[in-house]
Structures are given as structure tokens and as C-alpha cells.
Design an enzyme around this catalytic site. Structure first.
Site, mmCIF file in Angstrom:
data_model
loop_
_atom_site.group_PDB
_atom_site.id
_atom_site.type_symbol
_atom_site.label_atom_id
_atom_site.label_comp_id
_atom_site.label_asym_id
_atom_site.label_seq_id
_atom_site.Cartn_x
_atom_site.Cartn_y
_atom_site.Cartn_z
ATOM 1 C CB CYS A 38 -0.868 -0.038 1.259
ATOM 2 S SG CYS A 38 -1.721 1.494 1.631
ATOM 3 C CB THR A 40 0.487 3.090 4.513
ATOM 4 O OG1 THR A 40 -0.781 3.687 4.302
ATOM 5 C CG2 THR A 40 0.945 3.313 5.926
ATOM 6 C CG HIS A 43 3.693 7.504 2.488
ATOM 7 N ND1 HIS A 43 4.082 8.536 1.669
ATOM 8 C CD2 HIS A 43 2.385 7.285 2.212
ATOM 9 C CE1 HIS A 43 3.043 8.929 0.943
ATOM 10 N NE2 HIS A 43 2.012 8.168 1.235
ATOM 11 C CD GLU A 64 -3.108 -3.144 0.846
ATOM 12 O OE1 GLU A 64 -2.740 -3.847 -0.128
ATOM 13 O OE2 GLU A 64 -3.322 -1.933 0.750
ATOM 14 C CB CYS A 93 -10.596 1.960 22.134
ATOM 15 S SG CYS A 93 -12.210 2.777 22.281
ATOM 16 C CB CYS A 96 -14.635 5.455 22.292
ATOM 17 S SG CYS A 96 -14.985 4.839 20.631
ATOM 18 C CG ASP A 195 -4.448 8.295 -12.587
ATOM 19 O OD1 ASP A 195 -3.268 8.610 -12.796
ATOM 20 O OD2 ASP A 195 -4.818 7.725 -11.550
ATOM 21 N NE ARG A 200 -1.373 3.182 -10.827
ATOM 22 C CZ ARG A 200 -1.111 3.436 -9.563
ATOM 23 N NH1 ARG A 200 -1.681 4.466 -8.969
ATOM 24 N NH2 ARG A 200 -0.272 2.673 -8.884
ATOM 25 C CB ILE A 286 -14.646 7.761 3.184
ATOM 26 C CG1 ILE A 286 -16.002 8.258 2.685
ATOM 27 C CG2 ILE A 286 -14.667 6.240 3.366
ATOM 28 C CD1 ILE A 286 -17.165 7.949 3.584
#
Ligand code: NAD
Ligand code: ZN
Length: 342
Positions: A38, A40, A43, A64, A93, A96, A195, A200, A286
Site C-alpha cells: 500500500c 502507506t 511512505h 494488507e 478501543c 469509546c 488520472d 492505470r 471516509i
């Protein structure tokens, strides 16, 4: 066990040897079969500003995955060794207000797999049973490995009715492309995706979009004109994170149009708020997936003919993780899978 980790602050990842995680009484230990790379993870590998602020090495990365249950804790009755499962990467958690009301996707205190806690790029991952999703028979392992981003797409598309509507998706990354396939499956009329990456956009055409627009060479106003659209798009899904995408979307929505905003960029978009007011637009942020309604929706849509597999363009054995990460960063690939079985 072998695990792909960020061992110290700075760029790069290392394959390390770690003990297999301990299985608590409420936990499920999973042998990881395949994982998806991903943004993330990219990064964290590159160690950009976000990663430097957020990540505390040493950390096994990745969220993933699909795997096979290896062992279950003594309180776990609903899962058995051998089950093919994925995991919800947001650990909530449980205490909450939203968690207590059953709105777990709105938990105020989540912890992220492979971000805040040890991730799934390893031979084993351990999760609380409440985060485990058992796959239906017949789901391919590659698609099962990307239920997390597939879920982001489904979570967005299911925010607003799309049957008969004209849908604009900005960003044909893995999530935008899967959203296009879902919107097609769910009965949208026109699906326009934008895009700047021709590979893609080509995948988008194969997935059945009406128009795949390269925003460097055409405008949404022209597309609307060509399609005979008079009043703008009914539903917008921002899935690029690029600062020009949301303003462009706002300018091309019908009055009363509804926007789901998923993309996260480094630069905040500036939009025409007057248009939002006068045209009565809805913009909804979202995050993640709904536990577990989104997972159910993904499963039954696959069973009723949805195919998101064209977003998977590259597969590597985990020994070649560096090559896989380079491919995922490059412009040719879309979703890249790492195979941990080999
Ligand atoms: P991705 O980065 O692979 O896809 C983004 C796409 O946008 C790329 O194909 C890129 O070429 C394209 N793009 C760049 N400039 C554009 C422009 N001006 N107009 C249209 N498209 C443009 O990312 P992804 O994995 O598909 O994720 C999509 C977005 O969602 C990213 O911003 C990501 O950070 C974000 N995200 C959010 C959540 C959440 O829970 N909110 C979860 C996962 C990802
Ligand atoms: Zn909570």
C-alpha cells in the site's frame, strides 16, 4: 520468523528474524500467505515527513494480507486452524462512545496494523479474534490479500446510492479502479475516472468505465458535453489526494451532488465553498472500512460477479521485496502482491 521491518529511523527496510508472536487467549495466529503493498508502506520505506513523525521503529510493516489460521487462543471458538482469513487493520478501543454503540469504524482511539503495532509483512501475524474475517470459499488468494483497500473502495461507493447515477472518480489508483468496478456492478449509468497515468487509465477501460480521462489532455466539462450530460455528476469519489482533483470535482457536480472524500495528499485542496453552499453539495470524509458490513458487501459482490483482479498487475516472492517496492513506486504497476508461501 522472517519479517520485513523498519529497524531504525531513515529510508529502507530490512528482512529480519523475529520470534513468532505470543497468542493471547482472545487472539488468532495467522500464517501469512500473501500481502499487498500500500502507499502507506511506500511512505514508511521512503521515510518521508509523515513516516518520520508517525512511525516508531523497530516496526514490522504491512496491513494488507491473507493467511491461514495456525492457532487460536483458548477463548476463541469461532475460528479454526486452516481457515483462510484476512484481518481488519484498524484495531478499535471497544470502550469509546462509538465503539459501545456498535459504530466501530468511528472509534476515537484506533491502532493501525503495521503503523502503530507490528504488521503483517511477516511469516506470522497475531490479531484479536474481533479483527479476523474468514473468507468465503472461492475468493482468490490475490483478491483476498487486498480486501483492505478493496474495502476502502466499497466503503466509499456504498455511502450514496449510485443506481442510475453518473459517477465521477478522481484518481485511478488501486482504490479508484476498484471503486469504478463496484460502481459499475452497483448499476451506475456513466462512470468517468480521471488520472494522469496511461497504464492505470487503460485498466479503467478494461473494468468498464464510460470514460477514462487523462486530465493533462482534456477536461471534465468536455467529457460532460460528449456524454450529453446537462447538469453535472451525481456522485463524486475523490481518490487521488491530488490538490487539484477536489476543486475540479466540485466544479463538475450536479446540484445536490454527493462527494465521498478518501484521498489524502500532502497539500490540502482549496475548493469553491460558495459552490458547495449554493449547489447544496454534500462532502463526506471516509476512513477505513465499516466493521464488518463493508467486508460482507465485498464478499457478496464477488459472489455475484464483481471482478477487481485487474488492479493486481505485479506479483513477487517476498525475497524480491526490494524489486516489488520499486515496482509499486513506479508508474507501470498498480497493485503489487508479495507471496510469502514460496
Ligand atoms: P494511489 O496513490 O495509487 O492512487 C492515486 C492516483 O491518483 C494515482 O494513480 C495518480 O496517478 C492519480 N493522480 C495524480 N494526480 C491526479 C490528478 N490531478 N487527477 C486525477 N488523478 C490523479 O493511491 P490508492 O492506494 O489508490 O489510494 C487512493 C488515495 O486514498 C490516496 O490519496 C491514499 O492516500 C488515500 N487513502 C485513504 C484511505 C482512507 O481511509 N481515507 C485509505 C487508503 C488510502
Ligand atoms: Zn473506540
Amino acid at each position: 520468523m522472517r519479517a520485513l521491518a523498519k529497524t531504525a529511523a531513515g529510508p529502507g527496510l530490512s528482512m529480519v528474524d523475529l520470534p513468532v508472536p505470543d497468542v493471547g487467549i482472545n487472539d488468532v495466529l495467522i500464517t501469512v500467505l500473501r500481502t499487498g503493498i500500500c502507499g502507506t508502506d511506500l511512505h514508511i520505506d521512503a521515510w518521508d515527513d509523515w513516516a518520520a513523525q508517525r512511525i516508531k521503529p523497530p516496526l514490522v510493516i504491512g496491513h494488507e494480507f491473507v493467511g491461514e489460521i495456525a492457532a487460536v487462543g483458548s477463548n476463541v471458538n469461532d475460528f479454526q486452524p486452516g481457515d483462510i482469513v484476512s484481518g481488519e487493520g484498524h484495531l478499535v478501543c471497544g470502550r469509546c462512545r462509538n465503539c459501545m454503540a456498535g459504530r466501530r469504524h468511528l472509534c476515537s482511539d484506533t491502532s493501525g496494523l503495521g503503523v502503530d503495532r507490528q504488521g503483517c509483512f511477516a511469516e506470522f501475524v497475531c490479531l484479536p479474534m474481533t479483527n479476523v474475517w474468514r473468507h468465503a470459499d472461492g475468493v482468490s488468494l490475490d483478491v483476498a490479500a487486498i480486501f483492505d483497500p478493496f474495502g476502502n473502495a466499497v466503503h466509499c461507493v456504498t455511502q450514496f446510492p449510485v443506481l442510475g447515477e453518473d459517477v465521477l472518480i478522481t484518481g485511478a489508483g488501486p482504490i479508484g479502479l476498484m471503486a469504478a468496478a463496484v460502481a459499475r456492478h452497483a448499476g451506475a449509468r456513466f462512470i468517468v475516472i480521471t488520472d494522469v497515468n496511461p497504464h492505470r487509465l487503460e485498466i479503467a477501460r478494461r473494468l468498464g468505465v464510460t470514460v477514462a480521462l487523462d486530465v493533462r489532455s482534456g477536461t471534465l466539462a468536455e467529457v460532460q458535453r460528449d456524454l450529453g450530460m446537462a447538469e453535472g455528476f451525481d456522485v463524486g469519489l475523490e481518490m487521488s489526494g491530488h490538490p487539484s482533483a477536489l476543486p475540479d470535482m466540485v466544479a463538475n457536480m450536479a446540484h445536490g451532488g454527493r462527494i465521498a472524500l478518501l484521498g489524502i495528499g500532502t497539500q490540502a485542496p482549496e475548493i469553491d465553498w460558495h459552490k458547495v453552499v449554493f449547489n447544496m453539495l454534500t462532502i463526506r470524509g471516509i476512513y477505513g472500512r465499516e466493521m464488518y458490513e463493508t467486508w460482507y458487501a465485498m464478499t457478496v459482490m464477488l459472489q455475484s460477479g464483481l471482478d477487481v483482479s485487474p488492479v493486481i498487475t505485479h506479483r513477487y516472492v517476498v525475497d524480491d521485496f526490494r524489486e516489488a517496492f520499486r515496482a509499486a513506486e513506479g508508474g507501470d504497476a498498480c497493485k503489487v502482491i508479495l507471496d510469502w508461501e514460496a
